[in-house]
Design a protein around this motif. Structure first.
Motif, PDB file in Angstrom:
ATOM      1  N   LEU A 136     -13.021  -1.702  -5.806  1.00  0.00           N
ATOM      2  CA  LEU A 136     -13.442  -1.427  -4.435  1.00  0.00           C
ATOM      3  C   LEU A 136     -14.873  -1.885  -4.207  1.00  0.00           C
ATOM      4  CD1 LEU A 136     -12.950  -0.104  -1.661  1.00  0.00           C
ATOM      5  CD2 LEU A 136     -13.730   2.059  -2.668  1.00  0.00           C
ATOM      6  N   GLY A 165       0.011   3.786 -12.037  1.00  0.00           N
ATOM      7  CA  GLY A 165      -1.115   4.205 -11.210  1.00  0.00           C
ATOM      8  C   GLY A 165      -1.104   5.674 -10.871  1.00  0.00           C
ATOM      9  N   GLN A 200      -4.888   3.102  -2.068  1.00  0.00           N
ATOM     10  CA  GLN A 200      -3.643   3.417  -2.749  1.00  0.00           C
ATOM     11  C   GLN A 200      -3.752   4.800  -3.375  1.00  0.00           C
ATOM     12  OE1 GLN A 200      -2.513   0.315  -5.447  1.00  0.00           O
ATOM     13  NE2 GLN A 200      -3.017  -1.284  -4.006  1.00  0.00           N
ATOM     14  N   GLY A 249       2.009   3.099  -7.410  1.00  0.00           N
ATOM     15  CA  GLY A 249       0.684   2.543  -7.622  1.00  0.00           C
ATOM     16  C   GLY A 249       0.601   1.891  -8.986  1.00  0.00           C
ATOM     17  N   GLY A 250      -0.286   0.907  -9.114  1.00  0.00           N
ATOM     18  CA  GLY A 250      -0.450   0.243 -10.394  1.00  0.00           C
ATOM     19  C   GLY A 250       0.739  -0.628 -10.737  1.00  0.00           C
ATOM     20  N   ASP A 278      -7.045   0.619 -17.312  1.00  0.00           N
ATOM     21  CA  ASP A 278      -6.363   0.062 -16.149  1.00  0.00           C
ATOM     22  C   ASP A 278      -5.797   1.184 -15.283  1.00  0.00           C
ATOM     23  OD1 ASP A 278      -6.918  -2.433 -17.070  1.00  0.00           O
ATOM     24  OD2 ASP A 278      -4.919  -2.810 -17.915  1.00  0.00           O
ATOM     25  N   ASP A 279      -5.881   1.006 -13.971  1.00  0.00           N
ATOM     26  CA  ASP A 279      -5.337   1.952 -12.993  1.00  0.00           C
ATOM     27  C   ASP A 279      -6.032   3.319 -13.044  1.00  0.00           C
ATOM     28  OD1 ASP A 279      -3.373   0.093 -12.081  1.00  0.00           O
ATOM     29  OD2 ASP A 279      -2.208   0.545 -13.876  1.00  0.00           O
ATOM     30  N   GLN A 291      -0.398  -4.240  -5.942  1.00  0.00           N
ATOM     31  CA  GLN A 291      -1.833  -4.513  -5.991  1.00  0.00           C
ATOM     32  C   GLN A 291      -2.433  -4.737  -4.623  1.00  0.00           C
ATOM     33  OE1 GLN A 291      -1.699  -7.954  -8.580  1.00  0.00           O
ATOM     34  NE2 GLN A 291      -1.504  -9.338  -6.845  1.00  0.00           N
ATOM     35  N   ASP A 338      -4.690  -4.299  -1.251  1.00  0.00           N
ATOM     36  CA  ASP A 338      -6.098  -3.940  -1.068  1.00  0.00           C
ATOM     37  C   ASP A 338      -6.268  -2.646  -0.281  1.00  0.00           C
ATOM     38  OD1 ASP A 338      -7.105  -6.076  -2.434  1.00  0.00           O
ATOM     39  OD2 ASP A 338      -7.213  -7.370  -0.660  1.00  0.00           O
ATOM     40  N   THR A 378      -5.935   6.966 -11.126  1.00  0.00           N
ATOM     41  CA  THR A 378      -6.309   6.958  -9.713  1.00  0.00           C
ATOM     42  C   THR A 378      -5.376   7.814  -8.874  1.00  0.00           C
ATOM     43  OG1 THR A 378      -7.234   4.736  -9.918  1.00  0.00           O
ATOM     44  CG2 THR A 378      -6.685   5.480  -7.702  1.00  0.00           C
ATOM     45  N   THR A 417     -10.533   1.512 -10.344  1.00  0.00           N
ATOM     46  CA  THR A 417     -10.313   1.372  -8.906  1.00  0.00           C
ATOM     47  C   THR A 417     -11.636   1.297  -8.154  1.00  0.00           C
ATOM     48  OG1 THR A 417      -8.212   2.559  -9.040  1.00  0.00           O
ATOM     49  CG2 THR A 417      -9.267   2.453  -6.879  1.00  0.00           C
ATOM     50  N   ASP A 439       0.858  -1.177   0.000  1.00  0.00           N
ATOM     51  CA  ASP A 439       0.000   0.000   0.000  1.00  0.00           C
ATOM     52  C   ASP A 439       0.895   1.229   0.000  1.00  0.00           C
ATOM     53  OD1 ASP A 439       0.377   1.126   2.733  1.00  0.00           O
ATOM     54  OD2 ASP A 439      -0.538  -0.749   3.369  1.00  0.00           O
TER      55      ASP A 439
END
Length: 298
Positions: free
Chosen positions: A260, A80, A157, A112-113, A250-251, A152, A154, A188, A256, A40
């Protein structure tokens, strides 16, 4: 591995021997996996690898003189966050076969991503007197490789910043604020920003201790994450075109949000939850509270 065709001479592949990337952890180095499922944004990454370069052959096979300056360069890119930057530049000696150690740390708030790690052997300076078919421009790539590492986790992020709310338009006594901007197609990491009020010492301390939280820190972080999840879900549901059939990059923020939503409400449709939010906001709030398992900390 695909080899790009360049308009100048480059050395043979066996001139450079690159070892695998390793993650540097408190328990020692480990080979970098394809993915870090527990990552994270609070987790900085320290990465290390050794690249062996036969400098004499590298210059000779590229048509460069023995004194041509060379650099070993490492660059990172995070899909990301849409951020990238130089990780390390190492100037190489004149001769011999040398092991060059690349060693750097990346801040989790910038990641991220998919994390792309590019390593390249480049010409360090422009050579106006270069021979035909030999590299002449500074930055000319003689060799390169790329490694991808998927981040990745949970946990939420997105980047965060600790600031003094009294210097902003936010209430002085608010503990945190989640900013959401851009469309659902936006990246994101560029669309979300968690602001923590440094004047609220309980919350600021909880994030400072996030790597090794106390029980009180875990409770505070649980409350922040629950509130962030609520705001993200409500933001997604406010977009009428947000649905299971939506196809987001993606990302992106939309992708996201879908991940979620699927994690929080695996047995509920987005349409049903949107209706519940509108018809019974208090029940929806309780459903969300239960889904994020607020205050269930070990």
């Amino acid at each position: 591995m695909t080899r790009r065709v360049l308009p100048y001479r480059t050395p043979s592949e066996n001139v450079i021997s690159a070892e695998d990337w390793h993650l540097v952890t408190p328990d020692g180095d480990i080979a970098a996996p394809e993915a870090l499922p527990d990552w994270d944004y609070r987790m900085n990454l320290r990465l290390r690898r050794v690249v062996n370069v036969d400098l004499d052959r590298a210059r000779t096979e590229s048509g460069l003189p023995a004194d041509a300056p060379l650099l070993l360069s490492a660059v990172w890119t995070a899909t990301g966050s849409n951020l990238s930057g130089p990780a390390q530049h190492l100037r190489l000696p004149r001769a011999g076969t040398v092991p060059m150690k690349i060693d750097f740390e990346l801040s989790g708030t910038n990641l991220g991503g998919l994390l792309l790690l590019d390593t390249a052997l480049v010409l360090a300076e422009r050579r106006p007197d270069a021979r035909p078919a030999s590299p002449r421009r500074a930055g000319s790539i003689l060799w390169s490789d790329r490694r991808a590492l998927r981040l990745q986790g949970d946990a939420p992020q997105f980047p965060m910043a600790v600031i003094d709310f009294s210097l902003t338009s936010f209430p002085d006594n608010a503990a945190w604020h989640l900013q959401i901007s851009g469309s659902l197609e936006s990246a994101t990491m560029g669309a979300l920003l968690l602001l923590v009020n440094e004047r609220n010492t309980v919350t600021a301390t909880a994030f400072a201790n996030a790597a090794k939280p106390r029980q009180i820190d875990r409770l505070v972080l649980s409350a922040v994450y629950a509130d962030a999840a609520r705001l993200m879900v409500e933001h997604a549901l406010s977009h009428e075109d947000f649905s299971e059939e939506s196809d987001y990059p993606d990302d992106s923020l939309g992708a996201t949000m879908l991940i979620l939503f699927d994690r929080l409400f695996p047995d509920q449709s987005i349409t049903d939850m949107r209706l519940r939010q509108r018809q019974s906001p208090s029940l929806f709030a309780s459903d969300l509270q239960a889904a994020v398992t607020i205050f269930e900390v070990s």
